[in-house]
Design a protein around this motif. Sequence first.
Motif, PDB file in Angstrom:
ATOM      1  N   SER A 206       1.066  -1.376  -0.396  1.00 22.76           N
ATOM      2  CA  SER A 206       0.170  -0.170   0.221  1.00 22.76           C
ATOM      3  C   SER A 206       0.555   1.038   0.228  1.00 22.76           C
ATOM      4  N   GLY A 207       0.177   2.317   0.003  1.00 23.31           N
ATOM      5  CA  GLY A 207       1.015   3.934   0.111  1.00 23.31           C
ATOM      6  C   GLY A 207       0.232   4.933   1.057  1.00 23.31           C
ATOM      7  N   GLY A 208      -1.327   4.717   0.320  1.00 25.79           N
ATOM      8  CA  GLY A 208      -1.140   5.946   0.878  1.00 25.79           C
ATOM      9  C   GLY A 208      -2.620   6.795  -0.475  1.00 25.79           C
ATOM     10  N   LYS A 209      -0.823   7.390  -0.768  1.00 22.78           N
ATOM     11  CA  LYS A 209      -1.741   7.904  -2.816  1.00 22.78           C
ATOM     12  C   LYS A 209      -1.056   7.096  -3.409  1.00 22.78           C
ATOM     13  N   GLY A 210      -1.550   7.985  -4.530  1.00 18.39           N
ATOM     14  CA  GLY A 210      -0.886   7.800  -5.549  1.00 18.39           C
ATOM     15  C   GLY A 210       0.325   8.178  -6.367  1.00 18.39           C
ATOM     16  N   GLY A 211       1.297   6.865  -7.048  1.00 13.84           N
ATOM     17  CA  GLY A 211       2.772   7.905  -7.859  1.00 13.84           C
ATOM     18  C   GLY A 211       3.818   7.699  -7.192  1.00 13.84           C
ATOM     19  N   VAL A 212       3.839   6.739  -5.827  1.00 12.01           N
ATOM     20  CA  VAL A 212       5.076   6.584  -4.875  1.00 12.01           C
ATOM     21  C   VAL A 212       5.625   4.836  -5.825  1.00 12.01           C
ATOM     22  N   GLY A 213       4.820   4.677  -6.792  1.00 18.26           N
ATOM     23  CA  GLY A 213       6.372   3.737  -7.433  1.00 18.26           C
ATOM     24  C   GLY A 213       5.348   2.083  -6.836  1.00 18.26           C
ATOM     25  N   LYS A 214       4.277   2.119  -6.266  1.00 17.88           N
ATOM     26  CA  LYS A 214       3.837   1.189  -5.480  1.00 17.88           C
ATOM     27  C   LYS A 214       3.647   0.190  -6.187  1.00 17.88           C
TER      28      LYS A 214
ATOM     29  N   PRO B  66       6.366  15.325   1.002  1.00 22.11           N
ATOM     30  CA  PRO B  66       5.080  15.600   1.986  1.00 22.11           C
ATOM     31  C   PRO B  66       3.511  15.169   2.369  1.00 22.11           C
ATOM     32  N   THR B  67       3.280  15.203   0.661  1.00 25.13           N
ATOM     33  CA  THR B  67       1.855  14.400   0.621  1.00 25.13           C
ATOM     34  C   THR B  67       2.138  12.910   1.092  1.00 25.13           C
ATOM     35  N   SER B  68       3.323  12.499   0.441  1.00 23.72           N
ATOM     36  CA  SER B  68       3.125  10.715   0.715  1.00 23.72           C
ATOM     37  C   SER B  68       3.583  10.357   1.848  1.00 23.72           C
TER      38      SER B  68
ATOM     39  N   GLU C 265      16.636   8.719   6.542  1.00 26.83           N
ATOM     40  CA  GLU C 265      15.996  10.165   6.802  1.00 26.83           C
ATOM     41  C   GLU C 265      14.401  10.174   6.937  1.00 26.83           C
ATOM     42  N   LEU C 266      13.847   9.553   5.691  1.00 30.05           N
ATOM     43  CA  LEU C 266      12.708   9.491   5.199  1.00 30.05           C
ATOM     44  C   LEU C 266      12.135   9.124   6.058  1.00 30.05           C
TER      45      LEU C 266
END
Length: 283
Positions: free
Chosen positions: A16-24, A154-156, A191-192
Amino acid sequence: MMNQPYNEKVKVIAVSGGKGGVGKTSVSINTAVALAEKGKRVLVLDADLGLANVDVMLGLRAEKNLSHVLSGEAELDDIILRGPKGIGIIPATSGAQAMVELTPAQHAGLIRAFSEMRTQFDVLIVDTAAGISDMVLSFSRAAQDVLVVVCDEPTSITDAYALIKILSREHGVFRFKIVANMVRSLREGMELFAKLSKVTDRFLDVALELVATIPFDENLRKSVRKQKLIVEAYPKSPAAIAYHGLANKVMSWPIPQQPGGHLEFFVERLVQRPEYQEDRSSE
């Protein structure tokens, strides 16, 4: 015939990733192929039921998909596509509003249907949709491990936190494995992870574990244009090496010895072999 599917336990991972576009989806299928290269039989469920993209990313054409299973026209075994290194793909459908609006009972029916599959495999990777819909929550809770993919935006981080919050507070999921994706260095990935951990430690009673940092890799775009996976097209690239490292970790994660008391993928396999005790030295 009913006993045949139950002779082996299956490791189930929700990505999962919460938002789209994170490369899930990239994380899901590259890890699947890396596992297949290590001899594992892997099935990927495209659980983005309204915006299917796993088959598209692999250049595959699906004659039938999950909509045919839900309508009773086909069984899960009938719609499996074969991808790189023999991984199985259960395709979703694209642009079908009815698939997005499935009821909780339909989600439950789909999860239970996996217990009746005849096809043998060792690992099921569930590539969920973006967001925190009932569908995402149902599939994540029904898995044994939840992999949350985040990137340095930040949105991710905000959306990953929202997903972790609702799964922990409302669905009893307290352990999450984090993948820092598209980072410039190992340090940036750590750090992330620290940014996300800081906010979860403050407000939630959960345990996070950083299991992979996938570097930003120019070869990824090249492989996408070829409709190939980076682990396949550029096996020596930094990202491909990171995916193999993640696959090695997945292989070490123990499978629960008994059901968790809620709706789960392959729950019957946990019930039917109570005498089987897996080596848990990797814990």
